[in-house]
Scaffold this motif. Structure first.
Motif, PDB file in Angstrom:
ATOM      1  N   VAL A  20      25.990 -57.886   3.102  1.00 10.00           N
ATOM      2  CA  VAL A  20      25.902 -56.762   1.572  1.00 10.00           C
ATOM      3  C   VAL A  20      25.600 -55.458   1.571  1.00 10.00           C
ATOM      4  CG1 VAL A  20      25.235 -57.243  -0.317  1.00 10.00           C
ATOM      5  CG2 VAL A  20      26.439 -59.178   0.514  1.00 10.00           C
ATOM      6  N   ILE A  21      26.122 -54.707   1.442  1.00 10.09           N
ATOM      7  CA  ILE A  21      25.499 -53.203   1.644  1.00 10.09           C
ATOM      8  C   ILE A  21      25.239 -52.937   0.073  1.00 10.09           C
ATOM      9  CG2 ILE A  21      26.105 -51.152   2.168  1.00 10.09           C
ATOM     10  CD1 ILE A  21      28.494 -52.750   4.711  1.00 10.09           C
ATOM     11  N   THR A  22      24.009 -52.718  -0.121  1.00  5.23           N
ATOM     12  CA  THR A  22      23.455 -51.812  -1.302  1.00  5.23           C
ATOM     13  C   THR A  22      23.942 -50.016  -1.527  1.00  5.23           C
ATOM     14  OG1 THR A  22      21.283 -51.768  -1.399  1.00  5.23           O
ATOM     15  CG2 THR A  22      21.783 -53.594  -1.542  1.00  5.23           C
ATOM     16  N   ALA A  23      24.236 -50.060  -2.708  1.00  4.75           N
ATOM     17  CA  ALA A  23      24.853 -48.531  -3.161  1.00  4.75           C
ATOM     18  C   ALA A  23      24.131 -48.214  -4.736  1.00  4.75           C
ATOM     19  CB  ALA A  23      25.641 -47.868  -2.190  1.00  4.75           C
ATOM     20  N   ILE A  24      22.786 -48.493  -4.416  1.00  5.31           N
ATOM     21  CA  ILE A  24      22.537 -48.047  -6.093  1.00  5.31           C
ATOM     22  C   ILE A  24      21.865 -47.289  -6.081  1.00  5.31           C
ATOM     23  CG2 ILE A  24      23.297 -50.883  -6.273  1.00  5.31           C
ATOM     24  CD1 ILE A  24      20.568 -51.376  -5.900  1.00  5.31           C
ATOM     25  N   GLY A  25      21.439 -46.477  -5.756  1.00  6.84           N
ATOM     26  CA  GLY A  25      20.591 -45.111  -5.711  1.00  6.84           C
ATOM     27  C   GLY A  25      18.990 -45.479  -4.345  1.00  6.84           C
ATOM     28  N   PHE A  26      18.161 -44.396  -4.301  1.00  4.26           N
ATOM     29  CA  PHE A  26      17.647 -44.230  -3.816  1.00  4.26           C
ATOM     30  C   PHE A  26      16.117 -43.863  -3.882  1.00  4.26           C
ATOM     31  CE2 PHE A  26      21.752 -43.323  -2.050  1.00  4.26           C
ATOM     32  CZ  PHE A  26      21.540 -43.186  -0.379  1.00  4.26           C
ATOM     33  N   ASP A  27      15.133 -44.633  -3.945  1.00  6.85           N
ATOM     34  CA  ASP A  27      13.639 -44.305  -4.405  1.00  6.85           C
ATOM     35  C   ASP A  27      12.351 -43.833  -3.187  1.00  6.85           C
ATOM     36  OD1 ASP A  27      13.826 -45.143  -6.361  1.00  6.85           O
ATOM     37  OD2 ASP A  27      13.846 -47.489  -6.251  1.00  6.85           O
ATOM     38  N   PRO A  28      11.071 -43.026  -3.795  1.00  8.50           N
ATOM     39  CA  PRO A  28      11.057 -43.134  -2.456  1.00  8.50           C
ATOM     40  C   PRO A  28       9.921 -43.664  -1.616  1.00  8.50           C
ATOM     41  CG  PRO A  28       9.983 -41.981  -4.886  1.00  8.50           C
ATOM     42  CD  PRO A  28      11.440 -43.214  -5.122  1.00  8.50           C
ATOM     43  N   ALA A  56      -1.696 -30.504  -8.812  1.00 11.61           N
ATOM     44  CA  ALA A  56      -2.404 -29.231  -8.631  1.00 11.61           C
ATOM     45  C   ALA A  56      -1.284 -28.427  -9.426  1.00 11.61           C
ATOM     46  CB  ALA A  56      -2.766 -29.326  -7.316  1.00 11.61           C
ATOM     47  N   SER A  57      -2.443 -27.516  -9.537  1.00  9.20           N
ATOM     48  CA  SER A  57      -1.512 -26.362 -10.298  1.00  9.20           C
ATOM     49  C   SER A  57      -0.533 -25.523  -9.431  1.00  9.20           C
ATOM     50  CB  SER A  57      -2.302 -25.007 -11.106  1.00  9.20           C
ATOM     51  OG  SER A  57      -3.018 -25.052 -10.158  1.00  9.20           O
ATOM     52  N   ASN A  58      -0.928 -25.439  -8.162  1.00  9.54           N
ATOM     53  CA  ASN A  58       0.055 -24.694  -6.779  1.00  9.54           C
ATOM     54  C   ASN A  58       0.975 -26.383  -6.039  1.00  9.54           C
ATOM     55  OD1 ASN A  58      -2.241 -25.813  -5.807  1.00  9.54           O
ATOM     56  ND2 ASN A  58      -2.745 -24.165  -4.214  1.00  9.54           N
ATOM     57  N   VAL A  59       0.957 -27.073  -6.517  1.00 10.15           N
ATOM     58  CA  VAL A  59       2.074 -28.192  -5.921  1.00 10.15           C
ATOM     59  C   VAL A  59       3.204 -27.812  -7.003  1.00 10.15           C
ATOM     60  CG1 VAL A  59       2.109 -29.892  -4.616  1.00 10.15           C
ATOM     61  CG2 VAL A  59      -0.221 -29.224  -4.371  1.00 10.15           C
ATOM     62  N   PHE A  60       4.465 -28.008  -6.417  1.00 13.57           N
ATOM     63  CA  PHE A  60       5.628 -27.756  -6.569  1.00 13.57           C
ATOM     64  C   PHE A  60       6.485 -28.478  -6.838  1.00 13.57           C
ATOM     65  CE2 PHE A  60       3.762 -23.381  -7.813  1.00 13.57           C
ATOM     66  CZ  PHE A  60       3.509 -23.493  -8.673  1.00 13.57           C
ATOM     67  N   ARG A  61       7.298 -29.365  -7.017  1.00 10.81           N
ATOM     68  CA  ARG A  61       8.422 -30.433  -7.252  1.00 10.81           C
ATOM     69  C   ARG A  61       9.088 -30.238  -6.557  1.00 10.81           C
ATOM     70  NH1 ARG A  61       3.465 -33.563  -7.760  1.00 10.81           N
ATOM     71  NH2 ARG A  61       2.893 -35.035  -6.403  1.00 10.81           N
ATOM     72  N   VAL A  62      10.449 -30.317  -6.021  1.00  3.64           N
ATOM     73  CA  VAL A  62      12.174 -30.346  -6.707  1.00  3.64           C
ATOM     74  C   VAL A  62      13.229 -31.584  -5.505  1.00  3.64           C
ATOM     75  CG1 VAL A  62      11.639 -27.532  -5.878  1.00  3.64           C
ATOM     76  CG2 VAL A  62      12.504 -29.000  -3.791  1.00  3.64           C
ATOM     77  N   GLY A  63      14.384 -31.298  -6.460  1.00  2.00           N
ATOM     78  CA  GLY A  63      14.493 -32.763  -5.394  1.00  2.00           C
ATOM     79  C   GLY A  63      14.191 -34.350  -6.868  1.00  2.00           C
ATOM     80  N   GLY A  64      14.590 -34.837  -5.632  1.00  4.49           N
ATOM     81  CA  GLY A  64      13.852 -36.177  -5.705  1.00  4.49           C
ATOM     82  C   GLY A  64      12.719 -36.657  -5.902  1.00  4.49           C
ATOM     83  N   PRO A  65      11.938 -35.899  -5.497  1.00  4.97           N
ATOM     84  CA  PRO A  65      10.046 -35.829  -6.387  1.00  4.97           C
ATOM     85  C   PRO A  65       9.836 -35.114  -7.701  1.00  4.97           C
ATOM     86  CG  PRO A  65      10.446 -35.052  -3.739  1.00  4.97           C
ATOM     87  CD  PRO A  65      11.655 -34.636  -4.456  1.00  4.97           C
ATOM     88  N   ALA A  66      11.074 -34.680  -7.690  1.00  6.75           N
ATOM     89  CA  ALA A  66      10.745 -33.714  -9.404  1.00  6.75           C
ATOM     90  C   ALA A  66      11.707 -34.851 -10.877  1.00  6.75           C
ATOM     91  CB  ALA A  66      11.411 -32.309  -9.591  1.00  6.75           C
ATOM     92  N   THR A  67      12.769 -35.638  -9.965  1.00  7.92           N
ATOM     93  CA  THR A  67      13.390 -35.729 -10.373  1.00  7.92           C
ATOM     94  C   THR A  67      13.895 -37.514 -11.042  1.00  7.92           C
ATOM     95  OG1 THR A  67      15.694 -35.906  -9.270  1.00  7.92           O
ATOM     96  CG2 THR A  67      15.252 -34.013 -11.017  1.00  7.92           C
ATOM     97  N   GLY A  68      13.580 -38.330  -9.882  1.00  9.89           N
ATOM     98  CA  GLY A  68      13.784 -38.981  -9.004  1.00  9.89           C
ATOM     99  C   GLY A  68      15.340 -39.500  -8.801  1.00  9.89           C
ATOM    100  N   ARG A  69      16.394 -38.479  -8.530  1.00 13.12           N
ATOM    101  CA  ARG A  69      16.955 -38.980  -8.089  1.00 13.12           C
ATOM    102  C   ARG A  69      17.883 -38.147  -7.182  1.00 13.12           C
ATOM    103  NH1 ARG A  69      21.276 -36.738 -10.929  1.00 13.12           N
ATOM    104  NH2 ARG A  69      22.818 -37.796 -10.381  1.00 13.12           N
ATOM    105  N   GLU A  77      23.673 -30.041  -7.852  1.00 14.40           N
ATOM    106  CA  GLU A  77      21.975 -30.199  -8.409  1.00 14.40           C
ATOM    107  C   GLU A  77      21.032 -29.326  -8.027  1.00 14.40           C
ATOM    108  OE1 GLU A  77      24.433 -34.822  -9.842  1.00 14.40           O
ATOM    109  OE2 GLU A  77      22.605 -34.458  -9.751  1.00 14.40           O
ATOM    110  N   ASN A  78      20.538 -30.345  -6.224  1.00 19.50           N
ATOM    111  CA  ASN A  78      19.052 -29.852  -6.131  1.00 19.50           C
ATOM    112  C   ASN A  78      19.074 -28.049  -5.649  1.00 19.50           C
ATOM    113  OD1 ASN A  78      18.065 -32.420  -6.178  1.00 19.50           O
ATOM    114  ND2 ASN A  78      19.959 -32.915  -4.057  1.00 19.50           N
ATOM    115  N   ARG A  79      19.980 -27.116  -5.451  1.00 17.18           N
ATOM    116  CA  ARG A  79      20.333 -25.659  -5.812  1.00 17.18           C
ATOM    117  C   ARG A  79      19.684 -25.467  -6.546  1.00 17.18           C
ATOM    118  NH1 ARG A  79      24.848 -21.771  -4.011  1.00 17.18           N
ATOM    119  NH2 ARG A  79      23.914 -19.741  -4.234  1.00 17.18           N
TER     120      ARG A  79
END
Ligand SMILES: Cc1cc2nc3c(=O)[nH]c(=O)nc-3n(C[C@H](O)[C@H](O)[C@H](O)COP(=O)(O)OP(=O)(O)OC[C@H]3O[C@@H](n4cnc5c(N)ncnc54)[C@H](O)[C@@H]3O)c2cc1C
Length: 435
Positions: free
Chosen positions: A297-305, A318-331, A337-339
């Motif tokens: 069985v191969i699962t293809a149901i998304g990704f997590d950290p 922290a005010s000077n730490v920013f997130r992009v991509g998965g760490p920001a959206t959980g997807r 989209e990531n661009r």
């Protein structure tokens, strides 16, 4: 007097006493590269160090996007131009949180952007025998893309055959990628950079039957129609959707039959006589229960950290730490989209920097003594790149190195491992202090 924050919006970010603003990006995948691109576009003299735990840049462009989709992988060329600019450094083979701390980055950079992606296949939340053969689609594609850290490569017995019948859970593009890669013959991989050894290990014989199970109705499937069409058009593949052949009856006997079934909600995965039994119930009528037996069985149901990502960065605010991509959206999202997300995040970073009282930050130079000796610079990556292209089989565009040792040896080329490029060495005295 007005504070810098009050004067921020229309004021370009100022260099501090003639020294540039310094931003660290953690993760050299598309989100990190797009963020760095957008930061430089908004503030051309900003200096950026992009760290990656791998010795190679580009994240899942290299190790996720399918090896037979070289067109999509070509985005790496525009990222290469980014790293070719003075003031933008690739700092490869450095895991932030392990090799160097996030605190060390915060001491040396004005802002830090977390672009660490989502490193783990999402677990199937159903009753499951621990020894049932269930693997993640991301892990499988990392293996077929020669990721040195692919979990399947590091199993005790190495990568093993998936068998002749597999079930793929999920109806997104990653599911279609897996079905396509397992349906293709050797000839179908011409001009790809598939890991031929890994492919032979997981599919020593053609996978005869692939069942793709989706919980949703057909119109709600997340895959692009073009991905299904591409699968159906592979010579020797016969594709049925809910029992109906997609391209009419096959004229010759199929090498691989792909059966897509919608509205099948997995209930349990059991080990049964050396195989796996997936039990599903029908969406909308839970009394209708089906069983499907397969080898894997191969699962293809998304990704997590990954657990490491959660532990290292999960609670960081922290005010000077920013997130992009998965760490920001959980997807994980796709490149487009990531661009967009990265461009928005870069705007936020620049606004933040424009609102700050100037502080001296030395960037990469300040970290000089804290980084491991085996750092891989962009020039060293280019040596890996060249070596992989040169060693390719004639009908492949590259043959990647599959271990970190091989990658580091290729990075070193004929000489020692790399020194990190520093953009403003003349501004630093021998003690590492800003003059
Ligand atoms: C099988 C598959 C096929 C895909 N095909 C397509 C496609 O055809 N078209 C498309 O648009 N999208 C595709 N995608 C999606 C695309 O790959 C993602 O949108 C994109 O890679 C996400 O970029 P990212 O930078 O956020 O994450 P990633 O690409 O995962 O990059 C994250 C980077 O962060 C690094 N990192 C993590 N933790 C640390 C740390 N502590 N220190 C330093 N570095 C760290 C990782 O090593 C990695 O290089 C596909 C994805 C998969 C899985």
């Amino acid at each position: 007097m007005r504070t810098p924050a009050e004067t921020a919006p229309n004021r370009p970010a100022a260099a501090v006493n003639g020294l540039p603003l310094q931003v660290a990006v953690i993760g050299a995948g598309p989100s990190g590269c797009y963020a760095a691109q957008a930061l430089r576009k908004g503030q051309p003299d900003i200096e950026i160090a992009v760290f990656d735990a791998l010795p190679t840049p580009f994240g899942l462009v290299r190790y996720g996007i399918a090896p037979d989709h070289q067109g999509a992988k070509a985005v790496s060329r525009q990222f290469e131009r980014l790293f070719g600019q003075p003031g933008v450094a690739f700092v490869g083979n450095v895991s932030v949180g392990t090799d160097v701390s996030l605190e060390a980055l915060l001491e040396n950079f004005h802002a830090v952007v977390l672009a660490t992606g989502l490193g783990t296949d999402r677990r199937l939340g159903v009753d499951q025998d621990p020894d049932a053969r269930v693997i993640g689609a991301g892990d499988l594609i990392r293996l077929l893309n020669s990721d040195p850290d692919a979990r399947l490569r590091h199993r005790h017995a190495g990568p093993e055959s998936l068998g002749s019948e597999v079930v793929i859970l999920g109806t997104g593009n990653v599911s279609a990628d897996v079905a396509r890669l397992l349906s293709k013959s050797d000839l179908d991989f011409i001009a790809s950079d598939v890991d031929d050894d890994a492919l032979r290990a997981v599919a020593p014989n053609p996978v005869r039957t692939i069942h793709i199970l989706g919980r949703c109705e057909p119109h709600a499937a997340k895959w692009d129609a073009s991905m299904v069409k591409e699968l159906a058009e592979i010579v020797g593949v016969h594709l049925n959707v809910d029992g109906v052949p997609l391209l009419g009856e096959p004229t010759a006997s199929a090498r691989t039959t792909v059966n897509v079934r919608f509205q099948h909600v997995p209930v349990s995965v059991r080990r049964l006589d050396g195989r796996v039994r997936v039990t599903t119930r029908r969406a909308g009528d839970s009394a209708l229960v089906d069983h499907l037996d397969a080898d894997t069985v191969i699962t293809a149901i998304g990704f997590d950290p990954s657990p490491a990502q959660s532990a290292q960065f999960g609670g960081v605010e922290a005010s000077n730490v920013f997130r992009v991509g998965g760490p920001a959206t959980g997807r994980l999202g796709n490149l487009a989209e990531n661009r967009k997300l990265a461009a928005d995040a870069a705007k936020g970073v620049l606004e933040f920097l424009r609102g700050q009282e100037p502080l001296h930050r030395t960037g990469l130079v300040g970290l000089r003594d804290r980084l491991p000796a085996s750092v891989v610079s962009f020039e060293a990556w280019q040596r890996i790149d060249g070596a992989e292209v040169r060693r390719a089989r004639p009908d492949r565009c590259r043959t990647k190195f599959t271990t970190r040792d091989e990658l580091l040896a290729a990075a070193a080329g004929s000489g020692a491992l790399v020194s990190i490029p520093t953009a403003t060495p003349e501004a630093i005295d021998t003690t590492g202090e800003v003059k």
